[in-house]
Motif scaffolding. Structure first.
Motif: not given
Length: 397
Positions: A174-189
């Motif tokens: 729902v935001s670019n911040y959340s997208a980056n946080d998902i990548v960083k935290t969950l190691k998702i592509d």
């Protein structure tokens, strides 16, 4: 285009309309209007204990059914949330021959049998819930059942975040911040994630907002969690000049805590019992009215996946005092006053400044309303449809 069947986990339609339930409702209302060549199957669970009352959610369902002939509601009652998601839902998907499933509420069906899209609003649950400690002393109070319940929830959430979401065909953030946080935290592509902002309800979008001299109070929402940072809001209010506090008293709405909650403890700590008005849960209509009458909106959150109240306040022409963390700068853009979450003095000065300068207030009011107008549910729903279409196009080759 093919007449695909899109399944939506629409259980949140039956919950009180805040945050994720509001998002799911607007999605379910707009998707079938924009894609009449698709059939939409909305899966719900009327038997869940945390639902809103039937007199509140049944009209929502009836309205969608009446307005959209390409929508079918499928209900399956079960109070076991995990069982519904992992056992019942896959059966329903097969029975109704669904081509794609969207789960819009931070959960995923592990083996749906069809391509799956997930909306992951943030990773707060992973960061905060999974790090909580559940003391063994609960056994002494006869609450071993509750302890086991929380341990089961933690295990399920852990599997969902660490393994489940990686199985999705696409993740909507729902935001670019959340997208980056998902990548960083969950190691998702990162290529698996699409950012789609929420919209603002038309109830908040008004042709003419009340001027400052007709506004009545400073508004705060009653979120009592660590990430909502309510203690900072009360500490800030204690430093606001007395004449401002008297003219625009602090009004808190949506408070559901007790006397031991952080908000109540902070009010007592700063001797503000007679200077703060605290209200409980309010209806959608009362919420809109509060934003329209507020002189300023105080929102000192530490973490937001998006931050619905920010665009709601801006849409009503209400200036915002907030923080410079998580998605907040992305949503506010150049509008509002942003501070460190622990900068109580800065927030207090910001409130004093905007409420003592009518020209500045008017500029913030106008720029906020313009900013909020760029967040529409129609654009949001169309972006979701674009995600579905790309996946279905690939799977149909």
């Amino acid at each position: 285009m093919n007449n695909f069947k899109i399944g939506i986990d629409a259980r949140f339609l039956l919950r009180p309309l805040r945050g994720m339930p509001l998002y799911v409702l607007r999605l379910c209302q707009n998707l079938p209007a924009l894609a009449r060549n698709y059939q939409f199957i909305y899966f719900i669970n009327k038997g869940f204990e945390h639902n809103d009352t039937p007199e509140n959610y049944l009209p929502r369902i009836k309205e969608i059914e009446t307005q959209h002939p390409n929508v079918t509601f499928v209900n399956f009652d079960d109070d076991a949330e995990i069982k519904w998601e992992q056992i019942i839902l896959p059966r329903l998907l097969k029975e109704y021959k669904v081509d794609l499933l969207h789960m819009p509420g931070n959960r995923i069906c592990f083996f749906p049998g069809v391509p799956i899209v997930v909306t992951l609003h943030d990773v707060m649950e992973y960061k905060f819930l999974l790090n909580q400690k559940y003391p063994l002393s609960w056994h002494k109070n006869g609450s071993i059942r509750m302890l086991l319940h929380h341990l089961r929830k933690r295990l399920y959430a852990s599997v969902t975040y660490k393994w489940g979401f990686a199985r999705a065909e696409k993740i909507i953030s729902v935001s670019n911040y959340s997208a980056n946080d998902i990548v960083k935290t969950l190691k998702i592509d990162s290529n698996k994630i699409s950012t789609i902002h929420h919209g603002v309800d038309s109830d908040y979008l008004i042709d003419f907002s009340l001027p400052l001299d007709e506004r009545q109070f400073t508004l705060m929402l009653g979120g009592d969690s660590f990430q909502k940072n309510p203690e900072a809001a009360i500490a800030c209010w204690a430093e606001v000049p007395p004449e401002i506090r008297q003219k625009y008293p602090l009004k808190i709405i949506g408070f559901c805590g007790s006397d031991s909650s952080p908000i109540m403890q902070a009010v007592k700590k700063y001797n503000l019992e007679n200077l703060v008005q605290i209200n409980g849960w309010v209806s959608q209509e009362e919420m809109v009215e509060a934003f329209k009458k507020a002189a300023v909106f105080l929102f000192p959150s530490r973490y937001e996946g998006f931050g619905f109240p920010l665009i709601q306040a801006m849409a009503c022409g209400t200036p915002v005092i907030s923080t410079n963390r998580s998605s907040i700068p992305e949503v506010l853009g150049p509008v509002g006053f942003q501070f460190d979450p622990d900068d109580h003095a800065g927030m207090a000065a910001g409130i004093g400044r905007v409420l003592s300068d009518p020209a500045l207030w008017a500029e913030q009011s106008a720029s906020g309303a313009q900013r909020a107008g760029s967040f529409t549910w129609e654009n949001s729903a169309q972006a979701h449809l674009d995600v579905y279409s790309r996946i279905l196009g690939q799977s149909s080759d």
